[in-house]
Write a protein that holds these residues in place. Sequence first.
Motif, PDB file in Angstrom:
ATOM      1  N   PHE A  62       0.696  -1.806   0.392  1.00  0.00           N
ATOM      2  CA  PHE A  62       0.091   0.329   0.244  1.00  0.00           C
ATOM      3  C   PHE A  62       0.574   0.969  -0.042  1.00  0.00           C
ATOM      4  O   PHE A  62       0.659   2.029  -0.245  1.00  0.00           O
ATOM      5  N   LEU A  63       1.961   1.465   1.271  1.00  0.00           N
ATOM      6  CA  LEU A  63       2.815   2.440   1.191  1.00  0.00           C
ATOM      7  C   LEU A  63       3.166   2.874  -0.272  1.00  0.00           C
ATOM      8  O   LEU A  63       3.695   3.386  -0.847  1.00  0.00           O
ATOM      9  N   LEU A  64       3.996   1.195  -0.666  1.00  0.00           N
ATOM     10  CA  LEU A  64       4.497   1.791  -2.060  1.00  0.00           C
ATOM     11  C   LEU A  64       3.684   1.872  -3.882  1.00  0.00           C
ATOM     12  O   LEU A  64       4.046   2.444  -4.004  1.00  0.00           O
ATOM     13  N   LEU A  65       2.077   2.147  -3.455  1.00  0.00           N
ATOM     14  CA  LEU A  65       1.206   2.091  -4.515  1.00  0.00           C
ATOM     15  C   LEU A  65       1.397   4.043  -3.999  1.00  0.00           C
ATOM     16  O   LEU A  65       0.688   4.506  -5.086  1.00  0.00           O
ATOM     17  N   LEU A  66       0.736   4.135  -3.083  1.00  0.00           N
ATOM     18  CA  LEU A  66       0.718   5.496  -2.075  1.00  0.00           C
ATOM     19  C   LEU A  66       1.983   6.740  -3.678  1.00  0.00           C
ATOM     20  O   LEU A  66       1.131   7.747  -3.470  1.00  0.00           O
ATOM     21  N   PHE A  67       3.069   5.998  -2.185  1.00  0.00           N
ATOM     22  CA  PHE A  67       4.039   6.879  -2.942  1.00  0.00           C
ATOM     23  C   PHE A  67       4.509   6.904  -4.720  1.00  0.00           C
ATOM     24  O   PHE A  67       5.716   7.273  -5.389  1.00  0.00           O
ATOM     25  N   GLY A  68       3.882   6.227  -4.977  1.00  0.00           N
ATOM     26  CA  GLY A  68       3.894   6.223  -6.888  1.00  0.00           C
ATOM     27  C   GLY A  68       5.250   4.699  -6.937  1.00  0.00           C
ATOM     28  O   GLY A  68       5.423   5.278  -8.697  1.00  0.00           O
ATOM     29  N   VAL A  69       5.293   4.516  -6.537  1.00  0.00           N
ATOM     30  CA  VAL A  69       6.340   3.735  -6.676  1.00  0.00           C
ATOM     31  C   VAL A  69       5.999   1.833  -7.855  1.00  0.00           C
ATOM     32  O   VAL A  69       6.744   2.091  -8.476  1.00  0.00           O
ATOM     33  N   VAL A  70       4.725   1.513  -6.909  1.00  0.00           N
ATOM     34  CA  VAL A  70       4.439   0.498  -8.242  1.00  0.00           C
ATOM     35  C   VAL A  70       3.446   1.295  -8.964  1.00  0.00           C
ATOM     36  O   VAL A  70       2.249   1.383  -7.983  1.00  0.00           O
ATOM     37  N   VAL A  71       3.116   1.307 -10.337  1.00  0.00           N
ATOM     38  CA  VAL A  71       2.209   2.044 -10.893  1.00  0.00           C
ATOM     39  C   VAL A  71       1.132   0.820 -11.503  1.00  0.00           C
ATOM     40  O   VAL A  71       1.798   0.256 -12.140  1.00  0.00           O
ATOM     41  N   ILE A  72       0.011   0.785 -11.721  1.00  0.00           N
ATOM     42  CA  ILE A  72      -0.577  -0.089 -11.617  1.00  0.00           C
ATOM     43  C   ILE A  72      -1.323   0.171 -13.306  1.00  0.00           C
ATOM     44  O   ILE A  72      -2.127   1.144 -13.639  1.00  0.00           O
ATOM     45  N   ALA A  73      -1.107  -0.328 -13.959  1.00  0.00           N
ATOM     46  CA  ALA A  73      -1.243  -0.436 -15.572  1.00  0.00           C
ATOM     47  C   ALA A  73      -3.014  -0.361 -15.893  1.00  0.00           C
ATOM     48  O   ALA A  73      -3.527  -1.392 -15.423  1.00  0.00           O
TER      49      ALA A  73
END
Length: 53
Positions: free
Chosen positions: A42-53
């Motif tokens: 969740f934190l990686l997604l929140l900070f934009g490190v992981v992008v859901i295509a």
Amino acid sequence: MLKWILILLAVAAIAGLLGFGRISGVALTGAKVLIVVALLMFLLLLFGVVVIA
């Protein structure tokens, strides 16, 4: 993943009530690990490190 966390917490609670301490501890540890993994994702997604295509 939330489903597995809830299942493991339920197993830990029931095993603890029935006196199976070791099983309860294993289930609780598994739930803790999954909570940490979900929080990190969740934190990686929140900070934009992981992008859901």
